[in-house]
Design a protein around this motif. Structure first.
Motif, mmCIF file in Angstrom:
data_model
loop_
_atom_site.group_PDB
_atom_site.id
_atom_site.type_symbol
_atom_site.label_atom_id
_atom_site.label_comp_id
_atom_site.label_asym_id
_atom_site.label_seq_id
_atom_site.Cartn_x
_atom_site.Cartn_y
_atom_site.Cartn_z
ATOM 1 N N VAL A 63 -9.623 -7.107 16.118
ATOM 2 C CA VAL A 63 -8.794 -7.837 15.304
ATOM 3 C C VAL A 63 -7.542 -6.756 14.862
ATOM 4 O O VAL A 63 -7.622 -6.223 13.824
ATOM 5 C CB VAL A 63 -9.196 -8.579 14.345
ATOM 6 N N ARG A 64 -6.364 -6.871 15.315
ATOM 7 C CA ARG A 64 -5.253 -6.065 15.156
ATOM 8 C C ARG A 64 -4.243 -6.944 13.948
ATOM 9 O O ARG A 64 -3.398 -6.269 13.309
ATOM 10 C CB ARG A 64 -4.274 -5.766 16.493
ATOM 11 N N HIS A 65 -4.218 -8.237 14.196
ATOM 12 C CA HIS A 65 -3.336 -9.038 13.313
ATOM 13 C C HIS A 65 -4.303 -9.971 12.627
ATOM 14 O O HIS A 65 -4.661 -10.975 13.543
ATOM 15 C CB HIS A 65 -2.069 -9.596 14.012
ATOM 16 N N VAL A 66 -4.202 -10.115 11.342
ATOM 17 C CA VAL A 66 -5.017 -11.142 10.626
ATOM 18 C C VAL A 66 -3.782 -12.230 10.009
ATOM 19 O O VAL A 66 -2.953 -11.710 9.397
ATOM 20 C CB VAL A 66 -5.928 -10.636 9.410
ATOM 21 N N VAL A 67 -3.903 -13.337 10.483
ATOM 22 C CA VAL A 67 -2.606 -14.207 9.966
ATOM 23 C C VAL A 67 -3.460 -15.488 9.573
ATOM 24 O O VAL A 67 -4.480 -15.974 10.032
ATOM 25 C CB VAL A 67 -1.801 -14.548 11.319
ATOM 26 N N GLY A 68 -2.765 -16.293 8.690
ATOM 27 C CA GLY A 68 -3.538 -17.614 8.502
ATOM 28 C C GLY A 68 -3.139 -18.997 9.195
ATOM 29 O O GLY A 68 -3.967 -19.872 9.309
#
Length: 309
Positions: free
Chosen positions: A222-227
């Motif tokens: 996981v390179r980008h954690v977004v909601g």
């Protein structure tokens, strides 16, 4: 003793949520406004209801006793309102509904349009919350109902006071740049070497996808954690990784993205949650039935079962 029902509700919320700050956030008040109302409640009762421990306030024995009674008092008021609603000629009521982004985008507009046509006397006020928070808000009376989801590999825990009516089944797809799309379904394991875009592992969606990846034999990078799913899809379109998306989430798909079916058995069940004692409330039943019809209208799969706890 004459006390305000509104202040009794704040007392009940304080016991559920633990802090004045949490009560204020849940009910959209300032912290000072909640504290002032609780102080007035003490004056109305003539008893010490709270005591300070460090930076928090906790209920005293009198406070706990009044909170116990507030449950039955507030329930009785709501039951009386439901009974009056059932006797009215025509259906007139206001419902407070908990939603999250993909439901608000993909299902709610169609459902509310259908409801306005079939039952114009029902007014719906929606509040966008994280899926993990909606059931609690129904249980404590902040909301009348909420949309909830269960992933086939990670169901949400049940609450005794709540009932769930399944209204649809959503498929999950791999969201990849168009240039990388395949003709047929793909195995989740085929995405093991890719960079991923996912919500936090504490979210229901983030946890379910990570579990599915582990069952497929890998840990997602996981390179980008977004909601928000719309944010994740925008990053996929920019070539920054892959993600999974549901049928409702696909309503906000930008150009340049292909949705590829999964070989893995991974779906999510969409339900509406409400308090057991409200199950026969006419306006709530009409809302649920209309949303089930709206789900079919927007292309979702109807559930096999109709009601479950």
């Amino acid at each position: 003793m004459e006390v305000s029902l509104h202040r009794l509700k704040l007392l009940r919320e304080l016991r559920y949520r633990g802090t004045v700050t949490a009560v204020a956030e849940a009910l959209h008040y300032t912290t000072s406004a909640v504290s002032q109302q609780l102080s007035l409640l003490e004056k109305e009762t003539g008893a010490a209801l709270f005591e300070r421990r460090g930076r928090r306030i906790v209920l005293t024995e009198s406070g706990e006793l009044l909170a116990d009674h507030s449950e039955s008092i507030l329930d009785a008021v709501e039951n009386a309102g439901n009974a009056i609603e059932s006797l009215r000629d025509g259906m007139r009521a206001t419902l407070r509904a908990g939603v999250w982004a993909s439901v608000a985008t993909g299902l709610l507009p169609t459902g509310l349009a259908m409801l306005a046509e079939s039952s114009p006397g029902i007014e719906v006020r929606s509040v966008e919350l994280a899926p993990e928070a909606t059931s609690e808000a129904v249980r404590d009376g902040t909301l009348d109902l909420s949309f909830v989801i269960d992933y086939s590999n990670y169901p949400m825990p049940r609450t005794q006071q709540l009932e769930r009516r399944p209204i649809a089944v959503e498929n999950l797809y791999a969201a990849v740049p168009v240039a990388e799309a395949t003709d047929g379904p793909v195995a989740l394991s085929s995405l093991a070497g890719r960079e991923w875009i996912l919500s936090d592992s504490r979210s229901h969606f983030g946890r379910a996808v990570r579990l599915a990846c582990r069952e497929a034999g890998f840990e997602p990078d996981v390179r980008h954690v977004v909601g928000e799913q719309s944010t994740a899809l925008a990053l996929v379109a920019a070539g920054l990784g892959v993600t999974l998306v549901s049928d409702l989430g696909a309503f906000v798909r930008p150009e340049g993205i292909a949705l590829v079916p999964l070989e893995d058995e991974l779906v999510r069940n969409l339900s509406i949650s409400y308090r057991v004692r409200d199950a026969e409330r006419p306006s709530l039943r009409e809302f649920v039935e209309t949303m089930a019809s709206a789900a079919v209208k927007v292309g979702l799969t109807a559930p096999q079962s109709t009601t479950r706890r």
